[in-house]
Scaffold this active site. Structure first.
Site, PDB file in Angstrom:
ATOM      1  N   GLU A  58      -5.404  -8.819  -0.572  1.00  0.00           N
ATOM      2  CA  GLU A  58      -5.417  -8.942   0.875  1.00  0.00           C
ATOM      3  C   GLU A  58      -7.573  -8.484  -0.074  1.00  0.00           C
ATOM      4  OE1 GLU A  58      -4.217  -5.178   3.182  1.00  0.00           O
ATOM      5  OE2 GLU A  58      -2.075  -6.075   2.787  1.00  0.00           O
TER       6      GLU A  58
ATOM      7  N   GLU B  59       0.702  -1.129   0.003  1.00  0.00           N
ATOM      8  CA  GLU B  59      -0.556  -0.085  -0.243  1.00  0.00           C
ATOM      9  C   GLU B  59       0.956   1.395  -0.208  1.00  0.00           C
ATOM     10  OE1 GLU B  59      -3.184  -0.725   2.930  1.00  0.00           O
ATOM     11  OE2 GLU B  59      -4.411  -1.712   1.960  1.00  0.00           O
TER      12      GLU B  59
HETATM   13  O1  AHR Z   1      -5.054  -6.030   6.789  1.00  0.00           O
HETATM   14  C1  AHR Z   1      -4.691  -5.137   7.348  1.00  0.00           C
HETATM   15  C2  AHR Z   1      -4.364  -3.648   6.757  1.00  0.00           C
HETATM   16  O2  AHR Z   1      -5.338  -3.420   5.806  1.00  0.00           O
HETATM   17  C3  AHR Z   1      -3.313  -4.624   6.025  1.00  0.00           C
HETATM   18  O3  AHR Z   1      -2.199  -3.574   6.827  1.00  0.00           O
HETATM   19  C4  AHR Z   1      -2.804  -2.703   4.934  1.00  0.00           C
HETATM   20  O4  AHR Z   1      -2.215  -3.145   3.978  1.00  0.00           O
HETATM   21  C5  AHR Z   1      -4.539  -2.815   4.460  1.00  0.00           C
HETATM   22  O5  AHR Z   1      -5.018  -1.291   4.786  1.00  0.00           O
END
Ligand code: AHR
Length: 479
Positions: free
Chosen positions: A293, A171
């Site tokens: 994710e 991110e």
């Molecule tokens: O999964 C939780 C968080 O969500 C992670 O650390 C981040 O990459 C995303 O914003």
């Protein structure tokens, strides 16, 4: 719904689509996976035996670590050497708690050894140097004589490990450094240069891709850096409404059943549109879209630390899991890996723990029902905005596997599959619930559990599946 099974086969569903993600966040790593060698909770070299066994059962293929946002503040040298000497740091992203670094590189690879799965390590671009990243790769993968390989040996591990996947930043448009896409693309080109191949195995390099529908990020990063990457990530969480106003995991309204599923289904549109942009720079589909994710992001359980992201998991989350996996199958030519967030005690977890107790969530059971699709060829995969029935069909080793998910709250539905089936159903299993927030807890760990399914019938080589509402099933039939 009626469909006809064709003889055509689609692309292979990479087993890595069934990947998981474990961050130094709340009680995921500590308590959830790693309890330390001296714990009274049964463990092997500090890893909870119950959790390892459960994850092996769903054939976990790959585990992403150490973050997430944590990755861009993680300095790997803090997590090696004698535990009593390891630096204690503040986990600034997740609750400001002390991170004692007792779970580091050696412990991660020990966990992978026990699980029998591959490594996906996310490197630190946001606050780490190129040298630090290069040295980590050298430490993990160099076999011969070198400063980092020697340091690894001093710390008790002679042989190099295998790093299959490596992420260059997480991110980077947000918690990983608030970069703009052109800037990140250049930073990516520079850092990935030093993700050297020390051993015989090529490392699959993953660039930081967009958040949700940031199509400009995808376009810019692909246009500048596509030849230097093997994959590019995408993050999308299913929400019930606004990001700032997350709905509860239990006791939710009917409207929140539908809003969460609608948000999960957006994955189909996101993959389609991002993949179209990727096609401009990579028409051969060499570069994988890595959805590292995904899952439901709901309000934390009342009374728990808001920074720990601990949420319960219901049959509604099972629907999110099944629907999303069907979407990944549909796009198996582009989606090379996906990692649901997160394995234990965080967000849409497979497993919840409390002390020495462990419970498998409804989402876990979906991964169990769906494991037969790992590395199988897609035959068909469907999920449409207007329907409440979604299915996926694959073939492997002479077996046809059909999974379907009925996410109507009230209606039993039928899927008729015309084909040339034999006369035996090898296996039929499902999960179901009577109410929309049915879940497992420590007092009732088997409220939702896999049962034999008797709704599939073969008549004259035709298959008819009648599935109750709020259910996910898998049926297996020899070709
Ligand atoms: O999964 C939780 C968080 O969500 C992670 O650390 C981040 O990459 C995303 O914003």
């Amino acid at each position: 719904m009626k469909i006809t099974l064709t003889k055509e086969k689609g692309p292979k569903i990479s087993k890595y689509i069934y990947g998981h993600f474990a961050e130094h966040l709340g009680r995921c790593i500590y308590e959830g996976i790693y309890v330390g060698e001296d714990s009274s909770i049964p463990n092997v070299n500090g890893m909870r035996t119950d959790v390892v066994e459960a994850l092996k059962n769903i054939r976990i293929p790959v585990l992403r670590w150490p973050g997430g946002c944590f990755a861009d503040e993680y300095h790997w040298k803090d997590g090696i050497g004698p535990k009593e000497n390891r630096k204690k740091i503040v986990n600034t992203n997740w609750g400001g708690v002390t991170e004692n670094n007792h779970f580091g590189t050696h412990e991660y690879f020990e966990l992978l050894r026990q699980l029998g799965c591959e490594a996906y390590i996310n490197g630190n671009v946001g606050s780490g140097t190129v040298q630090e990243m290069q040295e980590w790769i050298e430490y993990m993968t160099m076999d011969g004589e070198s400063p980092m390989a020697n340091l690894r040996r001093e710390n008790g591990h002679d042989d190099p490990w295998k790093v299959k996947f490596f992420g260059v930043g997480n991110e980077s448009w947000g918690c990983g450094g608030n970069m703009r896409p052109d800037y990140y693309a250049d930073v990516y080109r520079r850092y990935q240069t030093f993700v050297r191949q020390y051993g015989k195995d090529k490392i699959y390099k993953i660039a930081c891709g967009p958040n949700i529908d940031d199509y400009n990020w995808m376009d810019r990063v692909m246009s500048i850096a596509a030849p230097f990457m093997d994959g590019i990530s995408l993050h999308h969480y299913a929400l019930t409404g606004a990001w700032e106003d997350k709905g509860p995991a239990l006791g939710f309204e009917e409207s929140q059943w539908w809003s969460l599923l609608k948000s999960a289904k957006k994955m189909d549109e996101l993959i389609t549109k991002h993949s179209t942009i990727m096609d401009k720079y990579d028409p051969e589909k060499r570069v994988g879209l890595i959805v590292d994710e995904w899952g439901s992001w709901l309000a934390v359980e009342p009374g728990t630390n808001p920074g720990f992201l601990y949420q319960q998991n219901t049959i509604r989350d099972a629907m999110v899991a099944a629907l999303t996996l069907n979407i990944f199958h549909k796009h198996a030519d582009r989606v090379h890996m996906a990692n649901i967030a997160q394995t234990v005690n965080v967000l849409q977890a497979m497993i919840l723990t409390e002390g020495d107790k462990m419970v498998k969530t409804p989402s876990y059971h979906v991964f169990d029902l769906y494991k037969v699709h790992q590395d199988a060829d897609v035959v068909a995969s469907y999920g449409d905005e207007s329907d409440t029935l979604s299915y996926t069909i694959s073939k492997k080793d002479g077996m046809i596997s059909i999974s379907l998910c009925n996410y109507s709250l009230t209606d039993t539905q039928t899927l008729d599959v015309a084909g040339e089936f034999g006369d035996t159903i090898a296996e039929a299993r499902y999960i179901t619930a009577d109410k929309m927030d049915e879940h497992n807890d420590f007092e009732h760990p088997e409220n939702i559990t896999i049962k034999d399914f008797d709704g599939a019938k073969l008549v004259d080589g035709q298959l008819s599946i009648t599935i109750p509402p709020m259910s996910v099933a898998t049926i297996r039939i020899p070709e």
